[in-house]
Design a protein around this motif. Structure first.
Motif, short mmCIF file in Angstrom:
data_model
loop_
_atom_site.label_atom_id
_atom_site.label_comp_id
_atom_site.label_asym_id
_atom_site.label_seq_id
_atom_site.Cartn_x
_atom_site.Cartn_y
_atom_site.Cartn_z
N LEU A 1 -1.73 6.51 -17.57
CA LEU A 1 -1.82 6.14 -16.15
C LEU A 1 -1.87 7.39 -15.28
N ALA A 2 -1.00 8.35 -15.57
CA ALA A 2 -0.97 9.59 -14.78
C ALA A 2 -2.29 10.34 -14.89
N ASP A 3 -2.88 10.37 -16.07
CA ASP A 3 -4.19 11.03 -16.24
C ASP A 3 -5.27 10.31 -15.45
N ALA A 4 -5.27 8.98 -15.49
CA ALA A 4 -6.28 8.21 -14.76
C ALA A 4 -6.13 8.42 -13.26
N VAL A 5 -4.90 8.46 -12.78
CA VAL A 5 -4.65 8.67 -11.35
C VAL A 5 -5.13 10.06 -10.94
N PRO B 1 -4.68 9.76 -3.25
CA PRO B 1 -3.39 10.37 -2.91
C PRO B 1 -2.22 9.38 -2.91
N GLY B 2 -2.46 8.13 -2.58
CA GLY B 2 -1.39 7.14 -2.60
C GLY B 2 -0.91 6.86 -4.02
N ALA B 3 -1.84 6.68 -4.93
CA ALA B 3 -1.47 6.46 -6.34
C ALA B 3 -0.79 7.70 -6.91
N GLN B 4 -1.26 8.87 -6.50
CA GLN B 4 -0.64 10.11 -6.98
C GLN B 4 0.79 10.23 -6.48
N ALA B 5 1.06 9.77 -5.27
CA ALA B 5 2.43 9.81 -4.74
C ALA B 5 3.36 8.94 -5.58
N VAL B 6 2.87 7.78 -6.04
CA VAL B 6 3.69 6.91 -6.89
C VAL B 6 3.96 7.60 -8.23
N ASN C 1 1.22 6.53 5.81
CA ASN C 1 1.27 7.53 4.74
C ASN C 1 2.63 8.18 4.56
N LEU C 2 3.70 7.55 4.99
CA LEU C 2 5.03 8.14 4.80
C LEU C 2 5.31 8.40 3.33
N ASP C 3 4.86 7.48 2.46
CA ASP C 3 5.11 7.65 1.03
C ASP C 3 4.37 8.83 0.42
N MET C 4 3.43 9.40 1.14
CA MET C 4 2.69 10.56 0.64
C MET C 4 3.15 11.86 1.29
N GLN C 5 4.27 11.80 2.00
CA GLN C 5 4.76 12.99 2.70
C GLN C 5 6.00 13.56 2.02
N GLY C 6 5.93 13.70 0.71
CA GLY C 6 7.02 14.31 -0.03
C GLY C 6 7.95 13.30 -0.66
N ALA C 7 8.87 13.82 -1.46
CA ALA C 7 9.78 12.98 -2.24
C ALA C 7 10.67 12.12 -1.35
N ALA C 8 11.17 12.66 -0.25
CA ALA C 8 12.07 11.89 0.62
C ALA C 8 11.34 10.71 1.26
N GLY C 9 10.11 10.92 1.70
CA GLY C 9 9.33 9.83 2.29
C GLY C 9 9.03 8.75 1.27
N PHE C 10 8.64 9.16 0.06
CA PHE C 10 8.36 8.20 -0.99
C PHE C 10 9.60 7.37 -1.30
N GLN C 11 10.74 8.03 -1.45
CA GLN C 11 11.97 7.33 -1.82
C GLN C 11 12.42 6.38 -0.71
N ARG C 12 12.20 6.76 0.53
CA ARG C 12 12.56 5.89 1.65
C ARG C 12 11.76 4.59 1.60
N VAL C 13 10.48 4.70 1.36
CA VAL C 13 9.63 3.50 1.26
C VAL C 13 10.04 2.68 0.05
N TRP C 14 10.22 3.33 -1.09
CA TRP C 14 10.56 2.65 -2.34
C TRP C 14 11.86 1.86 -2.18
N ASP C 15 12.88 2.49 -1.60
CA ASP C 15 14.18 1.83 -1.43
C ASP C 15 14.11 0.67 -0.44
N ALA C 16 13.41 0.86 0.65
CA ALA C 16 13.34 -0.17 1.69
C ALA C 16 12.60 -1.41 1.21
N GLN C 17 11.73 -1.25 0.23
CA GLN C 17 10.92 -2.39 -0.21
C GLN C 17 11.44 -2.99 -1.52
N LEU C 18 12.73 -2.92 -1.70
CA LEU C 18 13.36 -3.46 -2.92
C LEU C 18 13.02 -4.93 -3.13
N THR C 19 13.10 -5.75 -2.08
CA THR C 19 12.86 -7.19 -2.28
C THR C 19 11.43 -7.46 -2.75
#
Length: 198
Positions: free
Chosen positions: A53-57, A63-68, A121-139
């Motif tokens: 998956l990482a190679d395909a991305v 950039p969004g897939a790469q952030a994940v 694009n908050l999730d693509m603005q570094g680890a903190a932005g990605f984690q903020r989106v990831w955590d907030a969208q738990l449901t």
């Protein structure tokens, strides 16, 4: 799960609307292991074939897939070899707990996200932005792991940003999601017209 006041207000407002429609409403302090279900989902998504998956991305260059991929790389590296099998077993246990819970409480109102819509694009603005989106969208990550039906209903606007709730029911009870969603919509303010210039 931490949620903003605006999101909490939307859930409480949706509950009041259901009460006005004749539904019996009970505040619930806790639901079965939502965070565990979110972890099961991410392990099933990423626990098998992550290097491919990482190679395909990387080849695709999105950039969004790469952030994940970047945001999950360390978690995936720490997963055990039997992660998929173990996650399937855990999912069965969690699904049973949710079935029992939803037999007692047939409809559940939850936030769609713990926060109002994020800046682009908050999730693509570094680890903190990605984690903020990831955590907030738990449901949004956790409930699909168990195949539970859900419906997102808008409850209105906070300034110029939409807010709503997620209506969840037991397996094969999409009808309850739709009935609750209709009652919530019918008792809200009329929707704002869409500005074609936006």
């Amino acid at each position: 799960m931490s949620i903003t006041k605006e999101v909490e207000d939307a859930v409480l407002d949706a509950g009041r609307r259901l009460a006005d429609a004749g539904w019996t409403i009970e505040p619930i302090d806790d639901v079965p292991l939502l965070r565990d279900a979110g972890e099961v989902q991410e392990r099933l998504w990423l626990g098998d074939g992550f290097p491919a998956l990482a190679d395909a991305v990387a080849r695709d260059g999105d950039p969004g897939a790469q952030a994940v991929v970047d945001g999950m790389r360390a978690k995936v590296a720490a997963m055990p070899e039997n992660v998929v099998v173990a996650s399937l077993v855990r999912r069965t246990t969690l699904t049973r707990a949710w079935r029992l819970f939803l037999a007692e409480y047939p409809v559940l109102l939850l936030p769609v996200s713990g926060e109002l819509p994020f800046p682009d694009n908050l999730d693509m603005q570094g680890a903190a932005g990605f984690q903020r989106v990831w955590d907030a969208q738990l449901t949004m990550r956790a409930l699909p792991a168990m195949g539970l039906p859900g419906l997102v209903v808008s409850t209105g606007m906070v300034k110029d940003v939409p807010v709503g709730v997620q209506v969840v029911a037991g397996h094969f009870r999409e009808d309850l999601c739709l009935l609750a969603g209709k009652a919530i919509e019918e008792r809200g303010a009329p929707p704002s017209p869409i500005d074609p210039a936006m």
